[in-house]
Scaffold this motif. Structure first.
Motif, PDB file in Angstrom:
ATOM      1  N   VAL A  13      -6.126  -3.251  11.370  1.00 13.27           N
ATOM      2  CA  VAL A  13      -4.857  -3.973  11.204  1.00 13.27           C
ATOM      3  C   VAL A  13      -3.884  -3.132  10.384  1.00 13.27           C
ATOM      4  O   VAL A  13      -2.704  -2.996  10.735  1.00 13.27           O
ATOM      5  CB  VAL A  13      -5.101  -5.336  10.532  1.00 13.27           C
ATOM      6  N   ILE A  14      -4.362  -2.538   9.298  1.00 13.82           N
ATOM      7  CA  ILE A  14      -3.517  -1.674   8.481  1.00 13.82           C
ATOM      8  C   ILE A  14      -3.111  -0.429   9.255  1.00 13.82           C
ATOM      9  O   ILE A  14      -1.945   0.006   9.214  1.00 13.82           O
ATOM     10  CB  ILE A  14      -4.247  -1.278   7.184  1.00 13.82           C
ATOM     11  N   ILE A  15      -4.047   0.162   9.964  1.00 21.68           N
ATOM     12  CA  ILE A  15      -3.750   1.369  10.732  1.00 21.68           C
ATOM     13  C   ILE A  15      -2.685   1.094  11.791  1.00 21.68           C
ATOM     14  O   ILE A  15      -1.772   1.896  11.998  1.00 21.68           O
ATOM     15  CB  ILE A  15      -5.036   1.931  11.355  1.00 21.68           C
ATOM     16  N   ARG A  16      -2.778  -0.049  12.447  1.00 24.94           N
ATOM     17  CA  ARG A  16      -1.754  -0.395  13.438  1.00 24.94           C
ATOM     18  C   ARG A  16      -0.407  -0.643  12.767  1.00 24.94           C
ATOM     19  O   ARG A  16       0.639  -0.207  13.250  1.00 24.94           O
ATOM     20  CB  ARG A  16      -2.177  -1.631  14.229  1.00 24.94           C
ATOM     21  N   ALA A  17      -0.427  -1.329  11.628  1.00 20.20           N
ATOM     22  CA  ALA A  17       0.822  -1.650  10.934  1.00 20.20           C
ATOM     23  C   ALA A  17       1.552  -0.393  10.476  1.00 20.20           C
ATOM     24  O   ALA A  17       2.781  -0.387  10.374  1.00 20.20           O
ATOM     25  CB  ALA A  17       0.540  -2.564   9.741  1.00 20.20           C
ATOM     26  N   MET A  46       0.830  -1.201   0.000  1.00 27.27           N
ATOM     27  CA  MET A  46       0.000   0.000   0.000  1.00 27.27           C
ATOM     28  C   MET A  46       0.865   1.253   0.000  1.00 27.27           C
ATOM     29  O   MET A  46       1.825   1.359   0.763  1.00 27.27           O
ATOM     30  CB  MET A  46      -0.910   0.024   1.242  1.00 27.27           C
ATOM     31  N   ASN A  47       0.544   2.183  -0.863  1.00 33.82           N
ATOM     32  CA  ASN A  47       1.245   3.464  -0.920  1.00 33.82           C
ATOM     33  C   ASN A  47       0.862   4.292   0.301  1.00 33.82           C
ATOM     34  O   ASN A  47      -0.302   4.647   0.482  1.00 33.82           O
ATOM     35  CB  ASN A  47       0.845   4.190  -2.214  1.00 33.82           C
ATOM     36  N   LYS A  48       1.833   4.623   1.141  1.00 32.65           N
ATOM     37  CA  LYS A  48       1.514   5.349   2.372  1.00 32.65           C
ATOM     38  C   LYS A  48       1.047   6.771   2.116  1.00 32.65           C
ATOM     39  O   LYS A  48       0.376   7.372   2.952  1.00 32.65           O
ATOM     40  CB  LYS A  48       2.719   5.336   3.318  1.00 32.65           C
ATOM     41  N   LYS A  49       1.408   7.338   0.966  1.00 29.83           N
ATOM     42  CA  LYS A  49       0.931   8.673   0.614  1.00 29.83           C
ATOM     43  C   LYS A  49      -0.467   8.633   0.014  1.00 29.83           C
ATOM     44  O   LYS A  49      -1.182   9.632   0.019  1.00 29.83           O
ATOM     45  CB  LYS A  49       1.892   9.345  -0.376  1.00 29.83           C
ATOM     46  N   ASP A  50      -0.840   7.503  -0.522  1.00 28.85           N
ATOM     47  CA  ASP A  50      -2.137   7.360  -1.175  1.00 28.85           C
ATOM     48  C   ASP A  50      -2.656   5.946  -0.933  1.00 28.85           C
ATOM     49  O   ASP A  50      -2.460   5.052  -1.759  1.00 28.85           O
ATOM     50  CB  ASP A  50      -2.008   7.636  -2.679  1.00 28.85           C
ATOM     51  N   PRO A  51      -3.318   5.712   0.196  1.00 27.24           N
ATOM     52  CA  PRO A  51      -3.768   4.360   0.545  1.00 27.24           C
ATOM     53  C   PRO A  51      -4.768   3.751  -0.427  1.00 27.24           C
ATOM     54  O   PRO A  51      -5.037   2.557  -0.358  1.00 27.24           O
ATOM     55  CB  PRO A  51      -4.394   4.554   1.933  1.00 27.24           C
ATOM     56  N   ASN A  74     -17.905  11.592   5.875  1.00 26.49           N
ATOM     57  CA  ASN A  74     -19.029  12.512   5.746  1.00 26.49           C
ATOM     58  C   ASN A  74     -18.797  13.886   6.358  1.00 26.49           C
ATOM     59  O   ASN A  74     -19.620  14.796   6.176  1.00 26.49           O
ATOM     60  CB  ASN A  74     -20.281  11.896   6.389  1.00 26.49           C
ATOM     61  N   ASN A  75     -17.720  14.054   7.106  1.00 28.52           N
ATOM     62  CA  ASN A  75     -17.487  15.361   7.722  1.00 28.52           C
ATOM     63  C   ASN A  75     -15.996  15.622   7.875  1.00 28.52           C
ATOM     64  O   ASN A  75     -15.165  14.701   7.782  1.00 28.52           O
ATOM     65  CB  ASN A  75     -18.196  15.462   9.083  1.00 28.52           C
ATOM     66  N   ALA A  76     -15.666  16.883   8.108  1.00 26.76           N
ATOM     67  CA  ALA A  76     -14.263  17.294   8.175  1.00 26.76           C
ATOM     68  C   ALA A  76     -13.538  16.672   9.361  1.00 26.76           C
ATOM     69  O   ALA A  76     -12.360  16.324   9.267  1.00 26.76           O
ATOM     70  CB  ALA A  76     -14.179  18.818   8.246  1.00 26.76           C
ATOM     71  N   ARG A  77     -14.259  16.536  10.480  1.00 26.22           N
ATOM     72  CA  ARG A  77     -13.618  15.963  11.674  1.00 26.22           C
ATOM     73  C   ARG A  77     -13.146  14.534  11.399  1.00 26.22           C
ATOM     74  O   ARG A  77     -12.034  14.152  11.779  1.00 26.22           O
ATOM     75  CB  ARG A  77     -14.597  15.978  12.848  1.00 26.22           C
ATOM     76  N   HIS A  78     -13.998  13.760  10.740  1.00 25.93           N
ATOM     77  CA  HIS A  78     -13.624  12.382  10.409  1.00 25.93           C
ATOM     78  C   HIS A  78     -12.472  12.374   9.411  1.00 25.93           C
ATOM     79  O   HIS A  78     -11.561  11.547   9.498  1.00 25.93           O
ATOM     80  CB  HIS A  78     -14.840  11.638   9.846  1.00 25.93           C
ATOM     81  N   ALA A  79     -12.486  13.296   8.460  1.00 23.17           N
ATOM     82  CA  ALA A  79     -11.407  13.378   7.469  1.00 23.17           C
ATOM     83  C   ALA A  79     -10.069  13.648   8.150  1.00 23.17           C
ATOM     84  O   ALA A  79      -9.056  13.026   7.832  1.00 23.17           O
ATOM     85  CB  ALA A  79     -11.721  14.469   6.452  1.00 23.17           C
ATOM     86  N   VAL A  80     -10.075  14.589   9.092  1.00 22.06           N
ATOM     87  CA  VAL A  80      -8.843  14.927   9.808  1.00 22.06           C
ATOM     88  C   VAL A  80      -8.351  13.736  10.620  1.00 22.06           C
ATOM     89  O   VAL A  80      -7.158  13.415  10.615  1.00 22.06           O
ATOM     90  CB  VAL A  80      -9.073  16.150  10.716  1.00 22.06           C
ATOM     91  N   ARG A  81      -9.269  13.059  11.311  1.00 22.58           N
ATOM     92  CA  ARG A  81      -8.876  11.896  12.105  1.00 22.58           C
ATOM     93  C   ARG A  81      -8.285  10.809  11.218  1.00 22.58           C
ATOM     94  O   ARG A  81      -7.287  10.165  11.558  1.00 22.58           O
ATOM     95  CB  ARG A  81     -10.091  11.349  12.864  1.00 22.58           C
ATOM     96  N   LEU A  82      -8.891  10.622  10.041  1.00 26.43           N
ATOM     97  CA  LEU A  82      -8.430   9.582   9.127  1.00 26.43           C
ATOM     98  C   LEU A  82      -7.044   9.889   8.564  1.00 26.43           C
ATOM     99  O   LEU A  82      -6.167   9.027   8.518  1.00 26.43           O
ATOM    100  CB  LEU A  82      -9.435   9.402   7.996  1.00 26.43           C
ATOM    101  N   ILE A  83      -6.817  11.133   8.138  1.00 26.08           N
ATOM    102  CA  ILE A  83      -5.503  11.457   7.574  1.00 26.08           C
ATOM    103  C   ILE A  83      -4.410  11.392   8.628  1.00 26.08           C
ATOM    104  O   ILE A  83      -3.253  11.102   8.318  1.00 26.08           O
ATOM    105  CB  ILE A  83      -5.499  12.850   6.888  1.00 26.08           C
ATOM    106  N   MET A  84      -4.776  11.638   9.895  1.00 21.48           N
ATOM    107  CA  MET A  84      -3.786  11.520  10.947  1.00 21.48           C
ATOM    108  C   MET A  84      -3.458  10.052  11.204  1.00 21.48           C
ATOM    109  O   MET A  84      -2.294   9.680  11.380  1.00 21.48           O
ATOM    110  CB  MET A  84      -4.308  12.172  12.232  1.00 21.48           C
ATOM    111  N   GLU A  85      -4.491   9.202  11.235  1.00 24.49           N
ATOM    112  CA  GLU A  85      -4.273   7.776  11.444  1.00 24.49           C
ATOM    113  C   GLU A  85      -3.446   7.171  10.310  1.00 24.49           C
ATOM    114  O   GLU A  85      -2.547   6.353  10.534  1.00 24.49           O
ATOM    115  CB  GLU A  85      -5.618   7.036  11.553  1.00 24.49           C
ATOM    116  N   LEU A  86      -3.756   7.569   9.072  1.00 27.96           N
ATOM    117  CA  LEU A  86      -3.079   7.013   7.910  1.00 27.96           C
ATOM    118  C   LEU A  86      -1.796   7.754   7.542  1.00 27.96           C
ATOM    119  O   LEU A  86      -1.087   7.370   6.629  1.00 27.96           O
ATOM    120  CB  LEU A  86      -4.023   7.009   6.700  1.00 27.96           C
TER     121      LEU A  86
END
Length: 233
Positions: A71-75, A39-44, A216-228
């Protein structure tokens, strides 16, 4: 958006060679699924999974489950192998059971994952997914699987170094800029001033980014980009 499976580590001849090595790895074991994923870490969204359970992993990629897979997020933040099951938690404490409720129907509910981070900014994982009667002594087999993954991935990179790969980018430079400032706590109005664009344009790009990330919202987007770690340099 271009289908990730058509543009990323997609050479059938090379992948058949790699799959043959994986089949040999688990020869002699019963009730065992393997998944070798790049998986490309810059573009999952760019992910290839060579596996022996295509019914599940084809669905996995079609639905972009790598964006929510704990599992991917932890890895992404680990260099050590780890056991997981359907109770696995991501770092923020969110238990993402949706993916496991579906994967259990394909006999995927626990496994052992070996992560590797290569020099092309890929996250690479080898997951050995088996039931208790598989015959695998994971404690004794860990060094073997770790060594196998290193050798297999070097072989993959060597083979792919001889061909050209097309790549698509999930987030545009402007979307990345905006997400960076939003994740820093800036409002849309403040971002518009910083980037010298209208607030409407900021919202437009943010909306596009959310669609690409499947949130669906900016808060989730921010959380996701931080996790990934999509904004890491």
């Amino acid at each position: 958006m271009i289908d990730v499976t058509d543009t990323y580590y997609n050479d059938n001849g090379i992948n058949e060679i790699i799959q043959s090595d994986l089949n040999n790895l688990i020869a002699g074991y019963t009730n065992t699924t393997y998944a070798y994923a790049i998986m490309n870490k810059k573009d999952p969204s760019q992910m290839r999974i060579i596996n022996n359970n295509p019914a599940w992993f084809t669905l996995y990629l079609e639905r972009k489950y790598q964006l929510i897979d704990p599992v991917i997020i932890r890895a992404l933040s680990s260099v050590e192998d780890f056991f997981w099951d359907n109770k696995v938690l991501i770092a923020s404490g969110h238990n993402l059971t949706r993916i496991f409720s579906e994967s259990s129907g394909h006999n995927i509910f626990q496994g052992h994952t070996f992560p590797l981070h290569d020099y092309l900014n890929n996250l690479v994982v080898l997951s050995i997914i088996s039931q208790e009667d598989s015959g695998i002594d994971m404690t004794a087999s860990r060094p073997h699987f770790m060594y196998f993954l290193t050798q297999l991935h070097q072989k993959t990179l060597s083979l792919y170094s001889k061909i050209h790969q097309k790549k698509n980018v999930i987030l545009s430079p402007r979307e990345r800029q905006i997400l960076k400032w939003i994740s820093a706590g800036k409002t849309y109005a403040e971002v518009s001033v910083i980037l010298a664009i209208t607030e409407r344009t900021v919202k437009f790009h943010m909306s596009n980014a959310m669609k690409k990330l499947g949130v669906n919202n900016a808060r989730h987007a921010v959380r996701l980009i931080m996790e990934l770690r999509l904004l890491d340099n």
